[in-house]
Enzyme design. Sequence first.
Site, short mmCIF file in Angstrom:
data_model
loop_
_atom_site.label_atom_id
_atom_site.label_comp_id
_atom_site.label_asym_id
_atom_site.label_seq_id
_atom_site.Cartn_x
_atom_site.Cartn_y
_atom_site.Cartn_z
CG ASP A 247 -2.14 -0.88 1.01
OD1 ASP A 247 -2.40 -1.27 -0.14
OD2 ASP A 247 -2.82 -1.19 2.00
CE1 TYR B 65 -9.31 -3.02 6.89
CE2 TYR B 65 -8.90 -4.04 4.75
CZ TYR B 65 -9.31 -4.14 6.07
OH TYR B 65 -9.71 -5.35 6.57
#
Length: 664
Positions: free
Chosen positions: A315, A406
């Site tokens: 990420d 998220y």
Amino acid sequence: MSYVHKGLGAIMASASLFAIPAVAEVTHPLDGLEGEEYQAVTQILRDDGKLTDSGRFPLIELVEPDKSFVLDWEEGDTIPRTARAIVKEEGSAFEAIIDLVDGKIVSWNETGGQSMLLFDEFIKTMDLALGHPDMIEGLQARGLTPNDVFCLPLTAGNFLTEEERGGRLMKVPCYLNPEASNFYAKPIEGLVALVDLNAMEVVEVIDTGAIPLPEDPWGYTDEEIDERYGLREESNPAELTQPGGANFTIEGSEIEWDMWRFNYRIDKRPGLVLSNIAAKDDDDWRSVLYQAHLSEVFVPYMDPDEGWYWRTYMDSGEYGFGLFLTPLRPRVDCPAHSTFLPAMVHTDTGEPLEIPDAICVFERSTGDPIWRHYEIFAQSEEQAVPTEGRPWTELVVRTASQIGNYDYLIDYVFMQDGRIRVMVGSTGLDAVKGVASKSMNDDTAEKDTQHGTLIAPNLVAPNHDHFFNFRFDFDIDGQENTFMRTGIVPATVEDDAVRRSMWTTEMSVPETEKEAQYRVNPNTPAMYHVTNTNKESGLGHNPGYMILPNNSVAYSPLDVVNDAPAIRNAYIDKTFWVTPYDKAQRYAGGEYAFQSTGEDTLPKWAEEGRSVKDKDIVVWYTMGFHHIPRMEDWPVMPTMWKGTILSPFNFFDHNPSITVRTPE
């Protein structure tokens, strides 16, 4: 235009989203790049003929001056300013080093890997996927048209096959257009496009067959929850306040509070970077850390299905925690009395982009004592002696990044007893997979939930991991530091001793980075600490800091030798790594994480076997958790906090918080 087109288009058109403020003055060599400096980068490259109108910037970041220069620098001295820019031009990518003071290009070379993603690539990938005949046919087979859906381009990982070599690949699953706030509630399962960003073409469309579409929009706003469940009765708010105002000061990039001071900046890839972290001991400022920041985030999913096995995201290195910082909301993300600060990043075209309220700084009383003692022997019939103690107040520096479904909060928490907590709060929405099952009583449920949990009708949340690697550049009272492991082991007891079992400590000191790799194991308890053996604190002790894992250890069962995603992120195999300081080695997953092969990673650097005893060392710490989803994680996951504590160990001569005043 799809919902995602609108959102990403707004971000790309930065001038219409966030105004560019007046130029802030650079006050420290480690200050982040300012808006004017981003503009200077593009102008210098354009003037030199290196940048065309089609050129795009996956990354522009500060090139830090040498550490020796920074440590010797004093206010009023000249501040060198150098930027590193990754420039994509017509399928090729180049790394430029630019001297912003002299206004010239220092170097210009092709990159050694695939750079971070561009917003422009997101939008083009969506268009390519939805315009491909096979994708249109797959949607038609499900009773849908391209106008009914939005698609979410995702990094496709790298499984080290010949077909992937040199590619820049994304996979594109799609969702029904949201009816409410939840964009991820209705996945169109079994249909994924593979897109090569370098060639800007759809390589193939994978269709494994239609799955019943989820029907519930699963919104999570007040109005949507009220309609579904009803909201709780109104109650008196329990809030943090500070009527007298903040006790910290912010001058340029320096924050000073109580016994702490440090500099902060935002980088596009790691997000918040703290530097020059020093603790005040009487009248002396003593160095603890030269720098601390997030190094990499690895989120692999555990479903071997054709539409899921490749979901092995890095990420930070692929998307960017700084780029995806979100404005923080008072009374939700941070107390209302917080000081909110902007973050300066850049757009694809290199223009400055200011994200408002991206950082919050606040003091909070925990409601707990930082220390206390009630002395029963001081009590008498004539006088009741109250508890002696002090309230626990701490300073929090917080950011929140949204990476897809998220949200991640990053906290650095400074305490009055010399400790620092480094915390990650994971929340947001579980990634969900469309399935036929509506209940665990259905015939399909056993198969559907083989690799995850049925959390709502027609929705399974697959099992996955969250690994967060942090880079801690310790400078305990100087640069020559040593990492130590102090194990707790059974003690030898004398034959005639009354006690038949006791424990003692056993210290080991790694000489090289090959030795300085540790996997925390509760069956072999130990303390891990960094010490300056060349300095003495009170009573002749060497000053140090412990790194306490607490509840944050992620015990990885993944195969870092044979499994490609784990090979690319092999640092997860150990909790601690220790290497010599190298300002070019900032990211455990390598400089170019997208489609990386694992050759430029922390474990590969450590194979060199460099000395780490009495050296300028960096400690790499991996925290995280294995996420087995549950119904209570839906429609939004309660924040899961994981973190480590950096705690003084014979650094101070006494408990530093003993001088905290008794409240009136």
